[in-house]
Enzyme design. Structure first.
Site, PDB file in Angstrom:
ATOM      1  N   HIS A  95      48.007  37.349  51.102  1.00  0.00           N
ATOM      2  CA  HIS A  95      48.976  37.811  50.099  1.00  0.00           C
ATOM      3  C   HIS A  95      49.983  38.762  50.740  1.00  0.00           C
ATOM      4  O   HIS A  95      51.189  38.719  50.452  1.00  0.00           O
ATOM      5  CB  HIS A  95      48.263  38.546  48.954  1.00  0.00           C
ATOM      6  CG  HIS A  95      47.576  37.643  47.978  1.00  0.00           C
ATOM      7  ND1 HIS A  95      48.174  36.525  47.445  1.00  0.00           N
ATOM      8  CD2 HIS A  95      46.350  37.730  47.397  1.00  0.00           C
ATOM      9  CE1 HIS A  95      47.342  35.945  46.593  1.00  0.00           C
ATOM     10  NE2 HIS A  95      46.233  36.649  46.554  1.00  0.00           N
ATOM     11  N   GLU A 150      43.069  38.161  50.773  1.00  0.00           N
ATOM     12  CA  GLU A 150      43.925  39.295  50.405  1.00  0.00           C
ATOM     13  C   GLU A 150      44.992  39.552  51.468  1.00  0.00           C
ATOM     14  O   GLU A 150      46.142  39.860  51.138  1.00  0.00           O
ATOM     15  CB  GLU A 150      43.070  40.547  50.187  1.00  0.00           C
ATOM     16  CG  GLU A 150      42.085  40.445  49.029  1.00  0.00           C
ATOM     17  CD  GLU A 150      42.747  40.101  47.710  1.00  0.00           C
ATOM     18  OE1 GLU A 150      43.923  40.498  47.509  1.00  0.00           O
ATOM     19  OE2 GLU A 150      42.119  39.433  46.879  1.00  0.00           O
TER      20      GLU A 150
END
Length: 308
Positions: A144, A141
């Site tokens: 990203h 995550e």
């Protein structure tokens, strides 16, 4: 500030090309609406307002929709500890940490840039994963955020949302409007046709970018942590558990599939897999297996999440 997440030139090129094509599509879409509706002020104001709202408030909308809340270190010290460690390794700003109190195991990142980002995990994920598996998911995550593809997906998805809303608005305005003349019918058909075409094209462009960015995030996370097997273990565990959740319980989450670690799909996705926001589990595991070989990672038998 440049993070230590390995840059991905192919991802950067894909994001630039997608935004360029969607930009052309957006200009054509607005121009067509101005011609059809004969009110450039209304179209421009609505389009600019929605784009601004989606860009600036996407993190709050996503958190609200998935019942996420910001948590402090005192409440989730281990979660904050993992995020702190990864951000220190990656040399990037620490995002806001949030938790969603739902049983579906998943995580997502959102925000317009690394300085205004949120990483959210569900309580279902925290209950199911071992520490090294959680580290792999959070690294995924954070990549990203570092690659800025969260912001790109947020902006890119705006056009499809706008087109879908206009189709709905035109449909209901035609139903409840007292005007039934031929000109109104032509305008209605034109708006519906243009909006439907724009929605379909933006849908396909976003799905193609989304699938690649998930593979890029897996690569970056595996290389940063040096433990692709832990990420592979988390992927296998989370995908298997989500497949056992009744489809009716996944419907609310499916609107945000593009942001999730793994898509909220039932056990029999069928043709939906062709239009998925994520590559298949097999593709992701194959890639992590290759990275594990490249890194010379030794995996203990019977425990794919831990490496020597």
């Amino acid at each position: 500030m440049q993070s230590r997440f390995r840059s991905d030139r192919r991802l950067t090129v894909r994001m630039a090309v997608t935004l360029f094509l969607l930009g052309l599509l957006y200009v054509g879409f607005v121009a067509a609406l101005i011609v059809l509706l004969r009110s450039w002020v209304l179209v421009a104001v609505v389009a600019a307002g929605m784009l601004g709202a989606q860009y600036w408030f996407s993190d709050r909308v996503a958190l609200f929709a998935m019942r996420g809340r910001v948590v402090e270190r005192e409440e989730y010290p281990e979660l904050h500890g993992v995020v702190d460690r990864l951000c220190a390794i990656a040399d990037m700003p620490k995002p806001v940490v949030a938790v969603s109190d739902i049983d579906m195991p998943n995580a997502f990142a959102t925000g317009r840039n690394p300085d205004h980002a949120v990483v959210c995990v569900t309580t279902g994920l925290l209950r199911r994963l071992e520490p090294e598996e959680l580290e792999g998911v959070l690294a995924h995550e954070l990549s990203h955020v570092a690659h800025k593809d969260v912001a790109v997906i947020t902006v890119a998805s705006f056009l499809g949302v706008l087109a879908g809303l206009i189709v709905r608005f035109a449909f209901y305005s035609q139903i409840f409007s007292g005007r039934k003349d031929q000109n109104t019918a032509v305008v209605f058909a034109g708006v519906m046709g243009v909006s439907a075409a724009v929605y379909a094209i933006s849908f396909l462009l976003i799905r193609a970018l989304s699938r690649y960015r998930e593979l890029a995030a897996d690569r970056a996370a595996a290389q940063l942590t040096g433990r692709p097997s832990a990420l592979a273990s988390a992927l296998t565990k989370v995908s298997g558990d989500i497949a056992r959740i009744p489809t009716k319980d996944l419907r609310t989450a499916q609107a945000f599939n593009a942001f999730y670690f793994t898509p909220a799909l039932g056990s029999e996705p069928g043709i939906a897999r062709l239009f998925s926001t994520h590559p298949s589990l097999a593709q992701r595991l194959d890639q992590l297996g290759r990275i594990s070989t490249e890194l010379g990672e030794a995996v203990r038998p019977g425990n794919p999440g831990k490496a020597d």
